[in-house]
Enzyme design. Structure first.
Site, mmCIF file in Angstrom:
data_model
loop_
_atom_site.group_PDB
_atom_site.id
_atom_site.type_symbol
_atom_site.label_atom_id
_atom_site.label_comp_id
_atom_site.label_asym_id
_atom_site.label_seq_id
_atom_site.Cartn_x
_atom_site.Cartn_y
_atom_site.Cartn_z
ATOM 1 N N ASP A 15 58.463 75.007 59.991
ATOM 2 C CA ASP A 15 57.314 75.800 60.393
ATOM 3 C C ASP A 15 57.259 75.875 61.915
ATOM 4 O OD1 ASP A 15 56.654 75.959 57.750
ATOM 5 O OD2 ASP A 15 55.002 74.531 57.850
ATOM 6 N N ARG A 16 56.700 76.936 62.421
ATOM 7 C CA ARG A 16 56.632 77.124 63.868
ATOM 8 C C ARG A 16 55.941 75.945 64.566
ATOM 9 N NH1 ARG A 16 52.654 79.231 67.057
ATOM 10 N NH2 ARG A 16 51.483 79.884 65.225
#
Length: 521
Positions: free
Chosen positions: A253-254
């Site tokens: 995930d970012r």
């Protein structure tokens, strides 16, 4: 007419392109024939499209695995036009078998970085998104299609783009009442502004001729998606470490930091992908959660279902897929706990959703530690008695008000949340204040400097390298810089162990502030 630089930047959402990259167009048509999704194509910024955030991505090319296949016949649109009147774009599949992943040097040199306020920023640049006409668009007016399908800009902006020749068909200027034909290639030139990310460096943990292992800082997406392109791991590694044509093996995930593996050869990438897919890789994450987590090993086997692919949200549901995670407290920081997480499956947002269900959400999780899931924030699967449809509506409402689903910097209308009026932090500035660089023909000039792997990012903003467009809505707005809370989530991919290999990173600062019990590790 648009400037030659703008034409050179033409490409689909992913991959290389020259003026019209026939290989990418060939692949893009194939992908479009396999999907009906239209989100985030042609510069649309109204959906969360970060695969690193595990949201539903736009239709785009795969950079990892070139497609060599017999293409299915494209669906024929119902139209009264004769075949002789249908414009066809010539396609060439030569070289498809030898197509390598990644981008060519022209793509990396579109713009450059500069550091400011502890952030890595990108000088705005001109970019062209392209797509082939869909069957349902045939014989419709081009302006009507853009107003309906791509709502990132107001109708008058698309009309202005058509009049200026920035929105073209088969790279030719057309009137706003032009009716789309089968196989038309639509191209839209945009002035692109990327979202800032942390200025922390991407550290190389291990590298040989087959693999690159890095420690990804939080806030940086893995690869181009949505509003991110140059501010991604693959672009930064290429431009600052000369590590190009890397093959993505897995994603984070970012907002998640930690171990990220890339293959430098197709064989190595396939081997590691197979190990992950067949669950031969043991993953260990470290997170920081609200409350005093129970002692001992806590196991969660709740099934996880996707609430919405569009906004990338999941929840525990008996209709979901089998899922298993084990947790163990290894330290404390005040009233919060440091927890070791071992996911035995690989579902979207698995660790975050299971911790939410257990009642110990990650303390700064902007999504799963939120009252939008009800007074108990989703503990025990309780979402406050609302339906899933209402939950999705509420999530979109909160997204528009608090701007935390991956579209930082998007201008939105004020939204009423619990009696308090909230909106994004933007300040309107007059167009004259942007000092656009315009040619004698009143067209923006892209004079932004390029950056190769041999150049360092600027240590401060250089006005001479900036570009602007008098018709760009984002050029008229000053956005606040994201703060620490917008850049970091207390979740870190710490150790990966596979067949005959093992990698690990150092623990992040937010975990080191506690007294870790290494007897459990």
């Amino acid at each position: 007419m648009q400037s030659p630089k703008c034409v050179q930047n033409a490409q689909t959402q992913h991959g290389d392109a020259s003026s019209v990259d026939v290989e990418n167009i060939f692949l893009h048509r194939f992908m479009l024939s396999m999907s009906t999704s239209t989100s985030a194509i042609l510069g649309s910024n109204d959906t969360a499209t970060d695969p690193a955030d595990n949201t539903d991505p736009p239709v785009m090319l795969s950079e990892e695995k070139p497609v060599v296949a017999h293409l299915p016949e494209k669906r024929k649109a119902k139209t009264s036009d004769d075949e002789s009147n249908v414009k066809k774009v010539k396609l060439d599949a030569n070289g498809l078998k030898t197509k390598r992943p990644g981008f060519n040097d022209e793509r990396y040199e579109e713009t450059s970085y500069y550091f400011e306020n502890g952030l890595r920023k990108v000088y705005p640049y001109f970019f062209t998104f392209t797509t082939f006409a869909k069957g349902r668009w045939v014989d419709e007016k081009i302006l009507d299609v853009f107003v309906r399908e791509f709502r990132a800009a107001p109708p008058e902006e698309y009309e202005r783009s058509l009049e200026a020749g920035k929105l073209t068909v088969n790279y030719e200027k057309v009137p706003k009442d032009y009716r789309i034909k089968h196989n038309d290639l639509l191209a839209n030139v945009v002035h692109r502004h990327e979202v800032p990310v942390t200025s922390q460096p991407i550290k190389v943990v291990f590298m040989d001729k087959d693999i690159v292992v890095v420690n990804k800082p939080a806030s940086i997406p893995v690869h181009p998606c949505g509003r991110y392109r140059h501010n991604t791991v693959v672009f930064i590694l290429a431009k600052e470490h000369n590590l190009k044509n890397l093959r993505t093996i897995h994603r984070l995930d970012r907002l998640t930091s930690g171990l990220l593996l890339f293959g430098r050869t197709a064989e190595k990438a396939r081997a590691l992908e197979l190990q992950i897919r067949t669950r031969q890789v043991q993953k260990e994450y470290v997170c920081r959660v609200e409350g005093r987590f129970p002692d001992g090993i806590v196991e969660c086997n709740e099934k996880i279902d996707v609430v919405s692919y569009k906004i990338g949200v999941c929840k525990v549901s008996p209709k979901g897929k089998d899922c298993k995670t084990t947790f163990q407290k290894i330290g404390e920081v005040g009233d919060e706990s440091i927890v070791l997480c071992k996911p035995l499956t690989g579902r979207m947002h698995q660790i975050r959703v299971h911790l939410q269900f257990l009642g110990y959400p990650i303390s700064n999780d902007p999504l799963y530690n939120h009252e939008v899931f009800g007074p108990l924030k989703g503990r025990g699967g309780d979402i406050g008695g609302i339906t899933q449809e209402q939950l999705i509506t509420n999530l979109i409402t909160i997204h528009n008000a608090e701007n935390w689903l991956g579209l930082e910097g998007e201008q939105v209308a004020p939204t009423e949340i619990k009696g308090e009026l909230k909106t994004t932090s933007v300040v309107e500035v007059p167009i004259e204040a942007t000092k656009p660089m315009i040619s004698a023909t009143n067209e923006p000039i892209n004079e932004a400097s390029t950056q190769t792997c041999y150049e360092e990012p600027d240590r401060s903003f250089d006005f001479k390298k900036a570009t602007s467009d008098p018709h760009c809505s984002e050029c008229k707005v000053n956005y606040r810089d994201p703060g620490a809370k917008d850049l970091i989530m207390f979740l870190h991919a710490w150790k990966y162990r596979g067949v005959d290999w093992e990698y690990k990173t150092e623990l992040p600062d937010w975990a080191c502030k506690s007294t870790i019990n290494y007897d459990h590790l």
